[in-house]
Design an enzyme around this catalytic site. Sequence first.
Site, mmCIF file in Angstrom:
data_model
loop_
_atom_site.group_PDB
_atom_site.id
_atom_site.type_symbol
_atom_site.label_atom_id
_atom_site.label_comp_id
_atom_site.label_asym_id
_atom_site.label_seq_id
_atom_site.Cartn_x
_atom_site.Cartn_y
_atom_site.Cartn_z
ATOM 1 N N ASN A 53 -3.423 7.512 -12.598
ATOM 2 C CA ASN A 53 -3.585 8.798 -11.919
ATOM 3 C C ASN A 53 -2.873 8.689 -10.582
ATOM 4 O OD1 ASN A 53 -5.301 9.709 -13.972
ATOM 5 N ND2 ASN A 53 -7.120 8.978 -12.910
ATOM 6 N N HIS A 84 -1.954 2.072 -8.112
ATOM 7 C CA HIS A 84 -2.781 1.380 -9.094
ATOM 8 C C HIS A 84 -3.006 2.261 -10.313
ATOM 9 C CE1 HIS A 84 -5.891 4.036 -7.470
ATOM 10 N NE2 HIS A 84 -6.673 3.683 -8.474
ATOM 11 N N HIS A 124 0.817 -1.219 0.000
ATOM 12 C CA HIS A 124 0.000 0.000 0.000
ATOM 13 C C HIS A 124 0.849 1.266 0.000
ATOM 14 C CE1 HIS A 124 -3.634 2.397 0.956
ATOM 15 N NE2 HIS A 124 -2.824 3.110 1.710
ATOM 16 N N GLN A 162 -5.523 2.225 -14.242
ATOM 17 C CA GLN A 162 -6.806 1.799 -14.797
ATOM 18 C C GLN A 162 -6.646 1.493 -16.285
ATOM 19 O OE1 GLN A 162 -10.351 4.133 -13.352
ATOM 20 N NE2 GLN A 162 -8.769 5.456 -12.490
#
Length: 359
Positions: free
Chosen positions: A172, A185, A132, A187
């Site tokens: 982003n 992450h 994370h 997309q």
Amino acid sequence: MKRTITHLADGRELFYFDRRDDADRSAADLRDLPPRPPASELRYDPLTEEWIAVAGHRQSRTFLPPADECPLCPSAPGRLTEIPSPDYDVVVFENRFPSFSGQPVGTAPVGGLSEVRPGTGRCEVVCFTSDHDSSFSRLSPEQVELVMEAWIDRTAELSALPGVEQVFCFENRGPEIGITLAHPHGQIYAYPYVTPRTRLSLRAAERHRRRTGGDLFADVLAAEREAGVRVVAANEHWTAFVPAAARWPVEVHLYPHRRVPDLGSLEADERAAFGPLYTRVLRALDGLFGVPLPYVAAWHQAPVHTGRDLSYAHLEVFSIRRAPDKLKYLAGSESAMGAFVNDVLPEDTARRLRSLAEG
């Protein structure tokens, strides 16, 4: 690479990409999830000849939860997330709040001169790492290669879906950009049309070919490499440079030295060479103002059915940050007229980034 396909509790597909063949991905999603939302609507703007997606269900999507409630971390006892497994290398899954999807929806006329049709397509989330607190800039070369394999796999499969016209992989990064989840992450959007930016670029490339007989993107790359003043970093297969007409205060383009229409057309040595150069550029970007740089990283690939002989796959990274304590806002000229004004000289940005990348 090992790819494992499974399904989440509401029927969405999830793909594990692992470096190990013995990775156990049998954990099931035990959550009680609501039904998936219907597809969005596409409404046609006759003044710009562009399609606008209207997806009201996205208003309820998760927004910046605390780290211990992150839905992109692996699942743990008492905390079930979007990833059922207790660990993972790279994961891709269908977005729970998609802008485009294959879910059936009815449309009704809205009046005016606008056409309306279902927003069919697909939106997926790509988790670059289970850590994370990490970032793309901190991924190992092997991890970047695995992410690229995931991009390639999904681009190929999404391109084969009925009605999909273009596949767009992007990241982003940073709250200033408007992220809703802090976990590292990206997309993937599978659009049911060719995007406005791509249509403009392909038209420019076609005019350039008629006028000169050359390839527009290859000629831009060759000219930047020859000038050298805006080159940030390079290796045998890739060059990173600030474009001469940069729109954004910080903007870097990464081109492979060989023209390919999409990521899947890159050879193994080209794929391997991308990660070390890109992460070096990202670390330079973070060093520019002494704070993590908010950015958009956008892969430009050929549309599925048109312009493939004109397209040149490349990555564009840009940021709205123009100083340690200042952001570039898209106000009147940019938002209303689409006419950009850059407050920072591209050559100065390139010089600073080159120094940081070499350090």
